[in-house]
Design an enzyme around this catalytic site. Structure first.
Site, PDB file in Angstrom:
ATOM      1  CG  ASP A  20       1.550  -1.785   8.542  1.00  0.00           C
ATOM      2  OD1 ASP A  20       0.395  -1.353   8.373  1.00  0.00           O
ATOM      3  OD2 ASP A  20       2.041  -2.702   7.857  1.00  0.00           O
ATOM      4  CE  LYS A  22      -7.194  -2.696   7.024  1.00  0.00           C
ATOM      5  NZ  LYS A  22      -6.054  -1.821   7.232  1.00  0.00           N
ATOM      6  N   PRO A  27      -1.791   5.245  12.763  1.00  0.00           N
ATOM      7  CG  PRO A  27      -2.642   7.318  12.168  1.00  0.00           C
ATOM      8  CD  PRO A  27      -1.371   6.636  12.576  1.00  0.00           C
ATOM      9  CG  ASP A  28      -6.219   0.818   9.417  1.00  0.00           C
ATOM     10  OD1 ASP A  28      -6.809   1.408   8.479  1.00  0.00           O
ATOM     11  OD2 ASP A  28      -5.886  -0.370   9.359  1.00  0.00           O
ATOM     12  CB  ILE A  29      -6.020   6.332   6.934  1.00  0.00           C
ATOM     13  CG1 ILE A  29      -4.777   6.989   7.544  1.00  0.00           C
ATOM     14  CG2 ILE A  29      -6.916   7.366   6.249  1.00  0.00           C
ATOM     15  CD1 ILE A  29      -3.785   7.519   6.547  1.00  0.00           C
ATOM     16  CG  PHE A  66      -7.105  -0.766  -3.056  1.00  0.00           C
ATOM     17  CD1 PHE A  66      -7.962   0.317  -2.985  1.00  0.00           C
ATOM     18  CD2 PHE A  66      -6.846  -1.341  -4.298  1.00  0.00           C
ATOM     19  CE1 PHE A  66      -8.562   0.819  -4.121  1.00  0.00           C
ATOM     20  CE2 PHE A  66      -7.439  -0.837  -5.447  1.00  0.00           C
ATOM     21  CZ  PHE A  66      -8.294   0.242  -5.358  1.00  0.00           C
ATOM     22  CG  ASN A  97       5.170   1.710   1.114  1.00  0.00           C
ATOM     23  OD1 ASN A  97       4.837   2.063  -0.011  1.00  0.00           O
ATOM     24  ND2 ASN A  97       4.532   2.115   2.204  1.00  0.00           N
ATOM     25  CE  LYS A 130      -5.753  -6.731   5.084  1.00  0.00           C
ATOM     26  NZ  LYS A 130      -4.537  -6.699   4.297  1.00  0.00           N
ATOM     27  CE  LYS A 135      23.607  11.755   7.727  1.00  0.00           C
ATOM     28  NZ  LYS A 135      24.697  11.972   6.796  1.00  0.00           N
TER      29      LYS A 135
HETATM   30  O1  C5P Z   1      -3.907  -3.783   6.556  1.00  0.00           O
HETATM   31  P1  C5P Z   1      -3.489  -3.457   5.153  1.00  0.00           P
HETATM   32  O2  C5P Z   1      -2.362  -2.464   5.106  1.00  0.00           O
HETATM   33  O3  C5P Z   1      -3.242  -4.647   4.290  1.00  0.00           O
HETATM   34  O4  C5P Z   1      -4.795  -2.757   4.543  1.00  0.00           O
HETATM   35  C1  C5P Z   1      -4.782  -2.175   3.311  1.00  0.00           C
HETATM   36  C2  C5P Z   1      -5.861  -1.131   3.221  1.00  0.00           C
HETATM   37  O5  C5P Z   1      -5.892  -0.336   4.401  1.00  0.00           O
HETATM   38  C3  C5P Z   1      -5.611  -0.154   2.095  1.00  0.00           C
HETATM   39  O6  C5P Z   1      -6.872   0.307   1.657  1.00  0.00           O
HETATM   40  C4  C5P Z   1      -4.826   0.947   2.779  1.00  0.00           C
HETATM   41  O7  C5P Z   1      -4.954   2.182   2.089  1.00  0.00           O
HETATM   42  C5  C5P Z   1      -5.495   1.006   4.130  1.00  0.00           C
HETATM   43  N1  C5P Z   1      -4.623   1.431   5.237  1.00  0.00           N
HETATM   44  C6  C5P Z   1      -4.805   2.671   5.813  1.00  0.00           C
HETATM   45  N2  C5P Z   1      -4.046   3.043   6.891  1.00  0.00           N
HETATM   46  C7  C5P Z   1      -3.102   2.202   7.398  1.00  0.00           C
HETATM   47  C8  C5P Z   1      -2.906   0.940   6.812  1.00  0.00           C
HETATM   48  C9  C5P Z   1      -3.680   0.583   5.722  1.00  0.00           C
HETATM   49  O8  C5P Z   1      -5.647   3.438   5.366  1.00  0.00           O
HETATM   50  N3  C5P Z   1      -2.375   2.583   8.427  1.00  0.00           N
END
Ligand code: C5P
Length: 416
Positions: free
Chosen positions: A279, A345, A307-309, A327, A211, A341, A289
């Site tokens: 995501d 989270k 994973p959502d960190i 953020f 991105n 959110k 390749k």
């Molecule tokens: O769900 P979204 O991507 O909008 O959430 C944004 C927040 O979640 C940011 O703080 C981003 O750094 C964190 N994030 C993360 N891991 C992910 C997706 C988002 O830490 N896989």
């Protein structure tokens, strides 16, 4: 940041910039600081003791101090009872006295007698600022541990143009806040983890999903936290930015690597997740390749969730940081989505910005944010005016240090 209960001894020396010190006093009082002013004979040519004492709501001490002053409040006590000594404006003459340890009036005596940090805002004619004698004095003062704010460059009251303008009152306030938070962060040995930049999810050795995140906001936060005296680990995806100074940088590419590096950095007191983590990632990473087939068929990408960190770091447990900040960039219903959110989270604060016009946020220097804080079951919301990403970072860093330093220390095995 609040300066409540901070005691500042403000020395106003001679110079036209002394009028700005009246505004400085007002700003400091607004933030809850107590201000004891010392006005030098030169300073009294530009501002009156009455104006200074009215704004400070405190008696003004002058170099013509009387015996009563001496018995009530000697210069030693005056300089020791402060948390910080600020000299604004600091004239070339007062800087020279300080550099040489002269003590021939109340201001210079208090400066020699103090055991507290000293911050000075020089103001003088550009030729005087550039003079080898002043350069020598300033180097000596820096070596003695004196902190400088300014001077700035621009038109001078004397009609000349150059360096020598006293820093603006709000910049002096910011420098004072940074000094206090540095001291607090050091005192508490605070550690922070910051994520920044995009992640790249490899499809094969040459292609990836990614991105447009520039990493500017995350890097600025890492720098601001380090400037505020925290020990900072920055886990960064691929960016074209220089490393912040005084920060340990761990470079990663994918979300999985970013998560592993974050977990490695634990325990920390504070985690700030500013990275734009992808995501999804390709289910398979091809080792060679992917070739265009002879039959012209178009490959199908199979993705799996990353994973959502932020959510992972926010999960209760012995390693949960005391303060976790996320953020959110939202295109619609900013506050409602940001509130949802914050809850989803499990983080403590969420910094939300509207991205109606994407070009103005991604990669840009400015940002307009709302800060949401989970607060005893409710959510407190704070709208900040538009400012540069560096200013957002500084303000956030000051608030983070204050909060982290006052948050209760988690006990063994019990989440904070
Ligand atoms: O769900 P979204 O991507 O909008 O959430 C944004 C927040 O979640 C940011 O703080 C981003 O750094 C964190 N994030 C993360 N891991 C992910 C997706 C988002 O830490 N896989």
């Amino acid at each position: 940041m609040t300066l409540t209960e901070r005691r500042i001894l403000l020395i106003v020396s001679g110079g036209i910039a002394a009028y700005k010190s009246l505004d400085l006093v007002r700003r400091l009082r607004e933030r809850g600081a107590s201000v004891r002013p010392i006005l030098t004979a030169g300073g009294a040519q530009f501002v009156t003791p009455l104006a200074l004492s009215s704004l400070a709501e405190h008696k003004v001490y002058t170099d013509l101090f009387s015996l009563t002053d001496e018995s009530e409040m000697g210069h030693i006590r005056l300089s020791r009872e402060a948390d910080l000594v600020v000299v604004a404006p600091a004239s070339a003459d007062l800087m020279a006295k300080m550099a040489n340890g002269l003590a021939d009036d109340l201001a210079s005596t208090a400066l020699l007698a103090t055991d507290k940090p000293v911050l000075i805002a020089p103001a003088m004619n550009p030729m005087m600022w550039q003079h080898p004698a002043t350069i020598r004095n300033r180097e000596r003062l820096q070596a003695d541990g004196v902190t400088f704010v300014g001077p700035g460059t621009g038109d001078m009251a004397c009609g000349e143009v150059g360096a020598g303008r006293m820093a603006e009152p709000l910049d002096i306030v910011a420098a004072i806040e940074a000094l206090f938070s540095r001291a607090t962060a050091r005192l508490h040995g605070l550690r922070a983890l910051v994520t920044s930049g995009p992640t790249f999810e490899a499809l094969d050795p040459v292609r990836f999903l990614g991105n447009r995140s520039s990493g500017k906001q995350g890097h600025a936060i890492a720098q601001a936290l380090a400037d505020h005296g925290m020990q900072v680990v920055l886990v960064s995806g691929p960016v074209a930015l220089p490393d912040p100074t005084g920060v340990e940088v761990v470079r990663v590419e994918s979300a999985m690597e970013m998560l592993a590096a974050c977990q490695q950095a634990l325990p920390v007191d504070v985690a700030v997740c500013a990275a734009a983590v992808a995501d999804w990632r390709p289910e398979r990473r091809e080792t060679r390749k992917i070739k265009k087939g002879r039959d012209e068929s178009v490959p199908t990408l199979h993705l799996e969730e990353n994973p959502d960190i932020l959510a992972t770091l926010s999960r209760p447990g012995p390693l949960r940081p005391r303060l976790v900040v996320g953020f959110a960039a939202e295109t619609e219903d900013l506050v409602d989505n940001a509130r949802a959110k914050l809850a989803r989270k499990g983080c403590d604060w969420l910094v939300a910005n509207a991205v109606d016009d994407q070009a103005t946020v991604f990669g840009s220097e400015r940002n307009e944010v709302r800060v949401l804080r989970a607060d005893d079951g409710g959510v407190a919301e704070d709208a900040w005016p538009a400012m540069s990403k560096a200013e957002v970072a500084k303000r956030l860093a000051a608030e983070i240090v204050e909060t982290a330093a006052s948050a209760p220390q988690p006990t063994d095995g019990v989440p904070a």
